[in-house]
Structure formats: structure tokens, C-alpha cells
Design an enzyme around this catalytic site. Structure first.
Site, PDB file in Angstrom:
ATOM      1  N   SER A  61     -44.167  10.742  -3.673  1.00  0.00           N
ATOM      2  CA  SER A  61     -45.405  10.953  -4.431  1.00  0.00           C
ATOM      3  C   SER A  61     -45.798  12.431  -4.452  1.00  0.00           C
ATOM      4  O   SER A  61     -45.401  13.215  -3.587  1.00  0.00           O
ATOM      5  CB  SER A  61     -46.547  10.144  -3.817  1.00  0.00           C
TER       6      SER A  61
HETATM    7  N1  SAM Z   1     -43.899   6.814   0.931  1.00  0.00           N
HETATM    8  C1  SAM Z   1     -42.726   7.295   0.249  1.00  0.00           C
HETATM    9  C2  SAM Z   1     -42.415   8.729   0.539  1.00  0.00           C
HETATM   10  O1  SAM Z   1     -43.172   9.385   1.268  1.00  0.00           O
HETATM   11  O2  SAM Z   1     -41.368   9.193   0.043  1.00  0.00           O
HETATM   12  C3  SAM Z   1     -42.769   7.063  -1.233  1.00  0.00           C
HETATM   13  C4  SAM Z   1     -42.627   5.635  -1.552  1.00  0.00           C
HETATM   14  S1  SAM Z   1     -42.046   5.201  -3.149  1.00  0.00           S
HETATM   15  C5  SAM Z   1     -43.399   5.685  -4.161  1.00  0.00           C
HETATM   16  C6  SAM Z   1     -42.210   3.425  -2.955  1.00  0.00           C
HETATM   17  C7  SAM Z   1     -41.192   2.817  -2.045  1.00  0.00           C
HETATM   18  O3  SAM Z   1     -41.544   1.443  -1.811  1.00  0.00           O
HETATM   19  C8  SAM Z   1     -39.776   2.804  -2.596  1.00  0.00           C
HETATM   20  O4  SAM Z   1     -38.917   3.462  -1.733  1.00  0.00           O
HETATM   21  C9  SAM Z   1     -39.455   1.306  -2.713  1.00  0.00           C
HETATM   22  O5  SAM Z   1     -38.091   1.016  -2.470  1.00  0.00           O
HETATM   23  C10 SAM Z   1     -40.357   0.727  -1.645  1.00  0.00           C
HETATM   24  N2  SAM Z   1     -40.645  -0.705  -1.768  1.00  0.00           N
HETATM   25  C11 SAM Z   1     -40.922  -1.439  -2.867  1.00  0.00           C
HETATM   26  N3  SAM Z   1     -41.161  -2.719  -2.536  1.00  0.00           N
HETATM   27  C12 SAM Z   1     -41.034  -2.799  -1.180  1.00  0.00           C
HETATM   28  C13 SAM Z   1     -41.173  -3.851  -0.234  1.00  0.00           C
HETATM   29  N4  SAM Z   1     -41.500  -5.105  -0.568  1.00  0.00           N
HETATM   30  N5  SAM Z   1     -40.967  -3.561   1.072  1.00  0.00           N
HETATM   31  C14 SAM Z   1     -40.653  -2.309   1.455  1.00  0.00           C
HETATM   32  N6  SAM Z   1     -40.511  -1.279   0.610  1.00  0.00           N
HETATM   33  C15 SAM Z   1     -40.707  -1.514  -0.697  1.00  0.00           C
END
Ligand code: SAM
Length: 212
Positions: A61
Site C-alpha cells: 500500500s
Molecule cells: N500488508 C501488505 C504489505 O505491507 O505489503 C499489503 C497487503 S496486500 C494490499 C493484501 C494481501 O492480502 C495480499 O498479499 C493477499 O494475498 C492477501 N490476502 C487476501 N486474502 C487473504 C486471506 N484470506 N488471508 C490472508 N491473506 C490474504
């Protein structure tokens, strides 16, 4: 290359100037080397005022959004936190600077492994990456003083609310697939207060209590 000046500029121009004043939060953003959490070819853009791709169709983000969500949790340093959506591990590292223990769940194995390696190399022994469906939370380490979800769902997954401690806070984007509102929830006994804050655009939270 020395990234410290770019990091200081990011904190001043993108975070402090937009109203984040908590010195502990600002110091965390001055400390965590964001360029080490993005793909090598994108390091030159690591401190830009924008999200960046991190592979598997996912993003790290925009720095201000990471700071805004972090600041809302008002962390004191002794908390156990749950993050859903480890992605690059950058947000988890920021939380690791500000809380005692951080558990972070990622559903993509490759992202979880890369993030875990980066966090370990930087010495974040208090940040633990778990592979799995974060919509179910992580009951074995609950209750949590705060839960931060960095992917969006149509509603807040009930297991995440259940795993909050009394007065614990949850922050997460809630809404449609391509546009959401950041919501802040707080537990009060068996009740929850919630506030809708600002419009955002996050990747989808996929899983049992998220999108199919
Ligand atoms: N917090 C992260 C960072 O600092 O880089 C950015 C996160 S990115 C916007 C959203 C993440 O949520 C992705 O890596 C995606 O694979 C993960 N995601 C989506 N659904 C999920 C779930 N049910 N459980 C765990 N991770 C999930």
C-alpha cells in the site's frame, strides 16, 4: 545506494504533513527500510507516494495509507496484534516496531515466504508470518489488542471480531470489489462500535469469510 534521505522525505512530505503526529509512528516509518520489501527492480520507487506491485497480482500500500491505518490503532508497545494480508511484510514490520508481538497471515505461499525471509534478515523476531486463510483469524494466539486487515471484504469477518480483546480495535476496508471505505471497530464487552472513515481501494480478501 543510501535510501535514508528518501525515507526522511517520505515521512515529512507524505505522512507528517498530512496530519500524522504520533512520534512513535513517525519514527517507525523512518526506521523500516521500505525498499527492501519491494521487488529489486522497483527499489527506486519504494518511497514514492503510491502503492507498488509485489507479485501475484498484489500490492504494497501507499505509505500514507499504511501510516493512517497504523496511527488509528494508537499502539503503546505492549500489544499482541493480528494482521491479515502480510503481502510484502512492510506493514508487519511497522507494527513490529510499535507492538510487542505481531502475527500476520498470508494466503500466497510465495509472498509469505519472501516476507518471512525479509523480516528475519532485518531481525524482526517479534513478527510471525503464518500461511493460511486470514478470514478465520488465528484463535491460538487470541485475544488481540488490534486486528488490521489489509485486503477488502464485503463485511468484517465475524471470527476477527470474536478474537479481539475488550477495548480491542479492528481496522479494515469494507465494501465493493473495486472501492471500499476504511472502517474502525472497537469491542466493548460483547458489543462493537464502528466508524466509517475514508474511501480506499484495496485488493480483495479471499477466503471463507471474504470474497469467493
Ligand atoms: N500488508 C501488505 C504489505 O505491507 O505489503 C499489503 C497487503 S496486500 C494490499 C493484501 C494481501 O492480502 C495480499 O498479499 C493477499 O494475498 C492477501 N490476502 C487476501 N486474502 C487473504 C486471506 N484470506 N488471508 C490472508 N491473506 C490474504
Amino acid at each position: 545506494m543510501d535510501y535514508q534521505p528518501a525515507r526522511e522525505d517520505m515521512v515529512d512530505a507524505q505522512i507528517a504533513r498530512r496530519g500524522i503526529q504520533d512520534e512513535r509512528v513517525l519514527e517507525a516509518f523512518r526506521t523500516v527500510p521500505r525498499h527492501l520489501f519491494v521487488p529489486t527492480k522497483d527499489r527506486g520507487r519504494a518511497y514514492a507516494d503510491s502503492p507498488l506491485p509485489i507479485g501475484k497480482g498484489q500490492t504494497i500500500s501507499q505509505p500514507y495509507i499504511v501510516a493512517y491505518m497504523t496511527d488509528l490503532l494508537k499502539l503503546q508497545g505492549d500489544e499482541t496484534i493480528l494482521e491479515i494480508g502480510t503481502g510484502s511484510g512492510y506493514q508487519a514490520a511497522i507494527l513490529g516496531e510499535l507492538a510487542a508481538e505481531v502475527h500476520s497471515i498470508e494466503r500466497h505461499k510465495k509472498l509469505a515466504n519472501t516476507a518471512q525471509k525479509c523480516l528475519a534478515q532485518l531481525g524482526y523476531d517479534n513478527v510471525h508470518v503464518h500461511l493460511g486463510d486470514g478470514t478465520q483469524g488465528l484463535p491460538e494466539f487470541a485475544p488481540y489488542a488490534a486486528v488490521m486487515v489489509t485486503a477488502a471484504a464485503p463485511i468484517v469477518p465475524r471470527p476477527l471480531l470474536d478474537q479481539l480483546e475488550d477495548n480491542g480495535k479492528l481496522i479494515m476496508p469494507v465494501g465493493e470489489r473495486f472501492g471500499q471505505v476504511l472502517e474502525l471497530w472497537q469491542r466493548q464487552g460483547e458489543d462493537f462500535n464502528s466508524q466509517r472513515l475514508v474511501p480506499v481501494a484495496f485488493v480483495p480478501l479471499l477466503g471463507e469469510h471474504g470474497w469467493d
